[in-house]
Design an enzyme around this catalytic site. Sequence first.
Site, short mmCIF file in Angstrom:
data_model
loop_
_atom_site.label_atom_id
_atom_site.label_comp_id
_atom_site.label_asym_id
_atom_site.label_seq_id
_atom_site.Cartn_x
_atom_site.Cartn_y
_atom_site.Cartn_z
N GLU A 100 55.67 29.53 45.11
CA GLU A 100 56.90 28.72 44.91
C GLU A 100 57.76 29.18 43.73
O GLU A 100 58.22 28.35 42.95
CB GLU A 100 56.53 27.24 44.75
CG GLU A 100 55.76 26.70 45.93
CD GLU A 100 55.42 25.22 45.81
OE1 GLU A 100 55.79 24.58 44.81
OE2 GLU A 100 54.77 24.69 46.74
N GLU A 130 49.92 26.33 54.95
CA GLU A 130 49.64 24.95 54.51
C GLU A 130 50.19 23.94 55.50
O GLU A 130 50.77 22.92 55.12
CB GLU A 130 50.28 24.69 53.13
CG GLU A 130 49.91 25.71 52.09
CD GLU A 130 50.42 25.37 50.69
OE1 GLU A 130 50.90 24.24 50.47
OE2 GLU A 130 50.32 26.25 49.81
#
Length: 603
Positions: free
Chosen positions: A155, A266
């Site tokens: 991220e 995920e």
Amino acid sequence: MRIRTILALLLLLAIFGMSFVAAQEESPPLRDLAEANDIYIGSVAWTQHLSNPRLAEVLGSEFNMFVHEHQAKFCMIQQQRGVFNFTDVDTLMDFAAENNMVVRGHTLIWHSCEPAWLSEGDFSRDEAIEIMRDHIYTVVGRYKGRIPIWDVVNEAIDGGTYRNTPLLRMIGEDYIELAFQFAHEADPDALLFYNDYGAEGLNAKSQAIYDMVSDFVARGVPIHGVGLQMHLQVGETEEGNWLAQENLRANMQRIADLGLQVQVTEMDVRHGGTANERIYQRQAADYRRVLEVCLDLEACTAFIVWGVSDNLSWIRGWDGGNPQAEPLLFNSNFEPKLAYFAVADLLARRAGLEPILSDEEVDAFMGTGEDTTTAALPEPTRSNPAQLAPDPVAGVVYYAPFSVSITLDGDTSDWENIPRVTVDNGPALPANSDTSFSFAVAADETSLYFLAEVQDSQLVYGLNEPVSAWYLEDSVEFYLNTTGNLEATAYESGIAQIGILAANITGSEPPILGGSNSGDSHISVFAMETETGYLIEAAVPLETDAWSIQPRHRATLGFQAHLNSSSGEGRDTKLIWSSNDPDDQSWTNPSRFGQLVLWYKDF
Ligand code: XIL
């Protein structure tokens, strides 16, 4: 319960309930099916989860890849500088080894899980590089040969640019490639991934990631893959949406064309409010569409779901999450859901094995029809005898008492004992946001009254063109369908989206409104700023040119409530009441509304 509903439920049970049990007994575990497709199927856990024998059994028998859900991150391993604690990581490594699962390392560098000594420290570039090198060498080195794949940086892109993280500030943009270099030095055989969310399809973020990794490839920075987190919301992969298959495919393909792997790292598929049969179907379809694109691409080598059973999903507790969320493949009793069979069946078919579902069963959930099958409504009850109408059914029905007269003056004492609903979740809510709203509705012989009290620490209004871009700034929306046809899928006379802008705080006359047919409502508005946000009281006549609402016990209207909130750079918050509208479709499709039922207050 209407006969039709009972029949529909029985049919659903016959189609899904029974054959599921049969199918589960017969169908091979996901990991065998995945293996037949030469792909990993993975899931995650904390050490705490393993003490549940059902969890341990399902995780170990259904999945062949394991990811430490949280305990292998920097903030967990190195809470104090130079003091490394591997106890939990090792416990999970042992579990994975016992169950013959490949471990995917997650994650070395992530701004959200850096210990305070690092993120709040005042380190020079050289010191910060040294800290990063030490962490990566120690962790990757320890598991060399046992963790063959690492999410090196997680991220690090925000929108179309580098996220402003502590390491970016201390080191500069090259902290990302340095992390990859260190990981490669620590274990030259490990496959190194960049991992992120919200960049699965084609947008500014996925473009920025693509540009970054292309540059890494061109310059020989050791990178081997991109992880697409895939934290989705129900319906996000449906046709016309940004994550429709062609968009996901295009993004995965361009990454593959760089010679990199792609993994779905995920996946979960959340929904607003309480799930219903249709939500399970659409969720199953989302899982299946993503898996299908992955299976089409040789470069897509793993499909990982972020949790085993719904009750253990991070979405439940996550800031702005939903305590009732059911985003995963197994329900809270560890029973496989429709989504599980959607995945298993596709894997089986792709491997040339016996299908697990029939074609009809697949069509039933892959269909894009607007079927909104919902469970029967509970009998109305009043938890507080002083309350003037029954308790609302979360996201489904609001009982509005009549006859109750309300004055539009900012004094809310006349709303006492009228049921109040708080809406604090929806498709968009930034982490740590405290934005929420509560609403109430009442009626008398002439009008419907609405109250909205909004908690919002930063009011943003008056910036946008009210006609075209009103919903980009702070506003409350009440929706009404007075036509009696709650299944209507398009706006017509008698159906209105009434956007009431916070800009009405200025006392504008006529009120500043947005939304389809909002003018038809002839709404009167009182708005004012409060200590914690703003308040709106409004009244809509029961009789207008467009509708005639009968003030009688149990009169039923289609009804919806939304909140838009802006941080100044466009809307960043969207809260929605009706659980039948998890993906913000009410503006175009009134069948997504919930119901408003008038309730004679002395009944
Ligand atoms: C989450 C875990 O699921 C939670 O248990 C933990 O409290 C916080 O982190 N993106 C990621 C994951 O890359 O590491 C996050 O995992 C979920 C979002």
